[in-house]
Write a protein that holds these residues in place. Structure first.
Motif, short mmCIF file in Angstrom:
data_model
loop_
_atom_site.label_atom_id
_atom_site.label_comp_id
_atom_site.label_asym_id
_atom_site.label_seq_id
_atom_site.Cartn_x
_atom_site.Cartn_y
_atom_site.Cartn_z
N UNK A 72 0.84 -1.24 -0.09
CA UNK A 72 0.12 -0.12 0.05
C UNK A 72 0.76 1.36 0.01
N UNK A 73 0.41 2.26 -0.85
CA UNK A 73 1.10 3.73 -0.77
C UNK A 73 0.48 4.35 0.56
N UNK A 74 1.28 5.23 1.13
CA UNK A 74 0.77 6.14 2.38
C UNK A 74 -0.71 6.59 1.95
N UNK A 75 -0.90 6.98 0.84
CA UNK A 75 -2.17 7.94 0.58
C UNK A 75 -3.36 6.70 0.59
N UNK A 76 -3.11 5.42 0.36
CA UNK A 76 -4.20 4.28 0.57
C UNK A 76 -4.42 3.85 2.05
N UNK A 77 -3.66 3.97 2.68
CA UNK A 77 -3.65 3.66 4.11
C UNK A 77 -5.15 3.79 4.72
N UNK A 78 -5.82 4.64 4.52
CA UNK A 78 -6.98 5.09 5.32
C UNK A 78 -8.20 3.96 4.64
N UNK A 79 -7.77 3.50 3.72
CA UNK A 79 -8.79 2.73 3.16
C UNK A 79 -9.08 1.53 3.87
N UNK A 80 -7.91 1.05 4.66
CA UNK A 80 -7.74 -0.06 5.74
C UNK A 80 -7.98 0.32 6.88
N UNK A 81 -7.46 1.52 7.42
CA UNK A 81 -7.37 1.79 8.65
C UNK A 81 -8.78 2.38 9.11
N UNK A 82 -9.32 3.29 8.34
CA UNK A 82 -10.74 3.78 8.80
C UNK A 82 -11.81 2.69 9.19
N UNK A 83 -12.10 1.70 7.98
CA UNK A 83 -13.19 1.05 8.42
C UNK A 83 -12.77 -0.21 9.21
N UNK A 84 -11.69 -0.47 9.54
CA UNK A 84 -11.31 -1.34 10.43
C UNK A 84 -11.60 -0.84 11.97
N UNK A 85 -11.17 0.49 12.05
CA UNK A 85 -11.20 0.98 13.31
C UNK A 85 -12.92 1.10 13.69
N UNK A 86 -13.83 1.50 12.68
CA UNK A 86 -15.14 1.44 12.88
C UNK A 86 -15.60 0.03 13.29
N UNK A 87 -15.16 -1.04 12.53
CA UNK A 87 -15.27 -2.31 12.96
C UNK A 87 -15.22 -2.71 14.16
N UNK A 88 -13.83 -2.39 14.67
CA UNK A 88 -13.39 -2.74 16.00
C UNK A 88 -14.18 -2.09 16.94
N UNK A 89 -14.59 -0.58 16.80
CA UNK A 89 -15.32 0.01 17.66
C UNK A 89 -16.86 -0.64 17.94
N UNK A 90 -17.35 -1.09 16.79
CA UNK A 90 -18.66 -1.67 17.12
C UNK A 90 -18.61 -2.92 17.70
N UNK A 91 -17.43 -3.55 17.32
CA UNK A 91 -16.97 -5.10 17.77
C UNK A 91 -17.11 -5.01 19.44
N UNK A 92 -16.37 -3.91 20.03
CA UNK A 92 -16.27 -3.84 21.36
C UNK A 92 -17.63 -3.62 22.02
#
Length: 581
Positions: free
Chosen positions: A19-39
């Motif tokens: 991944x290039x740095x400008x693509x990181x958010x495509x992974x980080x943002x949805x996984x952060x949301x998923x982990x928040x709802x999961x918790x």
């Protein structure tokens, strides 16, 4: 800077290479949301699964889950972060299943196209490593507050945009600016808001990640824990929409109140009005691509449509959002509504008399909707250092404020930040906000360096056309058939005449007398053959904010300037001598 945001962003280091740095958010943002709802869901996971197995109808299941857990969402998958890693070979499929089995209102992952990212992570051999890292982060609200979670999301978005060399201005309004806006928006109603069991609605048509909605709720519940605030919003950026909606879900709000789409062309809450409306619309954004739809709506809706008062230049759509919010205020007979909006300086004065922007100001002032305008310090926002202003509107003003507008110069109330964040190097401390709120509450001219209270008509003016006669080759005036002199277009001049010229307080009704008095005093003595073309008189409104707070600074004495110049010349000569040696 958010510590949690920094930690989550550090997980992105695992993505380097594929991944290039400008693509990181495509992974980080949805996984952060998923982990928040999961918790959030984890303590009641078994209860939710049992209810899901009992009630097949999504509506009934949501109702029963809400009764049992107090939460408006659920997941029917057999997987969660607790057991995803147990099946190494099936991780990608099981994660996709987990995402698919959320209740219908949890549509946020669709806006990230996250299933595509799952396959890309699997192909790169990174999926297990990334899921392991996120499993180690506890994002339950008991551990990470909603405010901290909001800070983390906005930090991640800012970092994502910096890596992509983009601006975060469309997504992120600094929290200190939002707090002042919320303080001002709710200030006039503070007494009402302490009543037990009150129910109020709040709307943001440019919701972003939901920061304004979150802080307004925090403010109200801080005053009255028993209050019920229903939050509504619309957002056109897919990622921001997903974050905003997931944030409201996590807090137990009705997620259907957050809509995706362009507010200007598709109002998702067409038939609703609200107690409070707030927005920080994008500045200087071209709306040419929407012009046809907006113009057609204006024509078909008639005098009661949201854009009826006028249309701004297609190069800047701020005032379209301003009109939209005015249209969304609860009617006075239903309790009235208030608006808080952040804009740059152009809506104060752009456009000549009877242009779209001037007509919008005319409407707002003649309808007595503008309560206060506050100038914020420069360098307050991440992507711009320009001057910004908070406008507060109210359609049932307090009797003391009726017919009046308060201008507050808050440009000197700021605290220097220890570290710059983009263009932002100043912030509003609690003391700074208190200073502005004190000026607002005092509502006087007693401190004219910071507060001015003006009548609505003091912002009005007429633009008049001053004509002079056309002369023939002999120097005689050229006349028409009726013997009246013809005007010379080359000598035509325009003058702006304030409604208040000569101390008039008649407002627009004083048109003939005030214009004639101005002409007789300011024009006729200099050009005796001039006259007014009354058919060309136009009415305009502007709010010359800086003029009202202008402070004359006399130039330095010439002797002092000469002395400084001599010092500089001496320095230059000394440097030249060093070079020659």
């Amino acid at each position: 800077m958010s510590t949690l945001g920094s930690f989550i962003w550090s997980i992105a280091d695992q993505l380097r290479g594929p991944y290039r740095p400008n693509q990181y958010g495509n992974v980080i943002l949805p996984l952060t949301i998923l982990r928040r709802l999961d918790c959030i869901l984890e303590p009641d996971l078994e209860t939710v699964r049992e209810l899901a197995a009992t009630y097949s109808s999504p509506g009934r299941c949501k109702l029963e889950v809400n009764k049992a857990t107090g939460r408006p969402f659920y997941n029917t998958s057999n997987y969660s972060f607790a057991n995803l890693l147990e099946d190494a070979d099936g991780l990608a499929d099981n994660l996709a299943d987990y995402i698919d089995q959320w209740s219908p209102d949890v549509d946020v992952f669709e806006y990230f196209d996250f299933k595509k990212e799952i396959l890309a992570l699997e192909k790169a051999g990174l999926l297990r490593q990334v899921i392991t890292s996120f499993k180690a982060v506890d994002l339950h609200p008991d551990v990470v507050s909603n405010a901290d979670m909001g800070d983390a999301f906005e930090f991640i978005i800012r970092k994502f945009n910096e890596a992509a060399n983009e601006t975060s201005g469309d997504h992120y309004t600094p929290r200190d600016a939002i707090r002042l806006l919320v303080d001002l928006l709710l200030a006039e109603k503070d007494a009402d808001l302490t009543e037990a069991g009150i129910v109020r609605t709040l709307y943001d048509p440019t919701a972003g990640t939901g920061g304004m909605l979150a802080l307004a709720e925090e403010h109200l519940l801080g005053q009255n824990p028993d209050a019920k605030l229903s939050l509504y919003g619309q957002e056109y950026n897919p990622q921001s929409y997903a974050i905003c909606k997931s944030d409201l879900l996590a807090k137990g709000h009705d997620a259907s109140n957050i809509a995706f789409g362009n507010t200007l062309t598709d109002d998702a809450f067409k038939d609703r009005q609200f107690d409070f409306c707030m927005s920080n619309p994008p500045y200087g954004v071209d709306w040419k691509q929407y012009a046809k739809a907006i113009t057609e709506e204006r024509a078909s809706a008639g005098p009661y449509g949201r854009f009826a008062p006028g249309l701004p230049s297609t190069s800047d759509g701020q005032m379209l959002f301003l009109l939209h919010l005015v249209h969304k205020m609860r009617e006075p007979e239903d309790g009235g509504g208030r608006v808080g909006i952040v804009m740059n300086g152009s809506p104060l004065f752009n456009g000549a008399a009877e242009s779209g922007p001037s007509n919008i100001r005319k409407y707002l002032l003649e309808e007595d909707l503008v309560e206060a305008i506050v100038a914020l310090p420069t360098n307050m926002f991440f992507n711009t250092g320009i001057a910004t202003y908070i406008w507060i509107l109210d359609n049932i003003k307090h009797p003391d404020r009726q017919g009046l507008v308060q201008l507050i110069d808050g440009t000197s109330f700021w605290t220097k930040m220890r570290k710059n964040l983009g263009a932002k190097n100043r912030e509003l401390s609690e003391e700074d906000r208190d200073n502005v709120l004190r000026l607002y509450a005092d509502f006087t001219d007693a401190d004219p360096d910071y507060s001015k209270v003006l009548r609505n008509d003091e912002f009005g003016y007429w633009t008049i056309a001053v004509e002079r006669p056309l002369h023939d080759d002999t120097g005689m005036p050229v006349v028409d058939r009726k013997g009246k002199p013809k005007p010379d277009p080359k000598k035509r001049d325009t003058e702006n005449v304030a409604f208040t010229f000569g101390g008039s307080s008649a407002g627009a009704a004083g048109k003939i007398e005030v214009i004639q008095a101005y002409f007789d005093a300011e024009v006729k003595p200099h050009v005796p053959d001039a006259w007014i073309d009354w058919a060309k008189v136009k009415t305009g409104y502007e709010i010359p904010f800086t003029r009202h707070f202008y402070k004359y600074v006399p130039p330095r004495p010439l002797a002092e300037i000469d002395a400084d110049l001599e010092k500089q010349v001496a320095k230059i000569l000394d440097l030249l001598r060093e070079v020659e040696q």
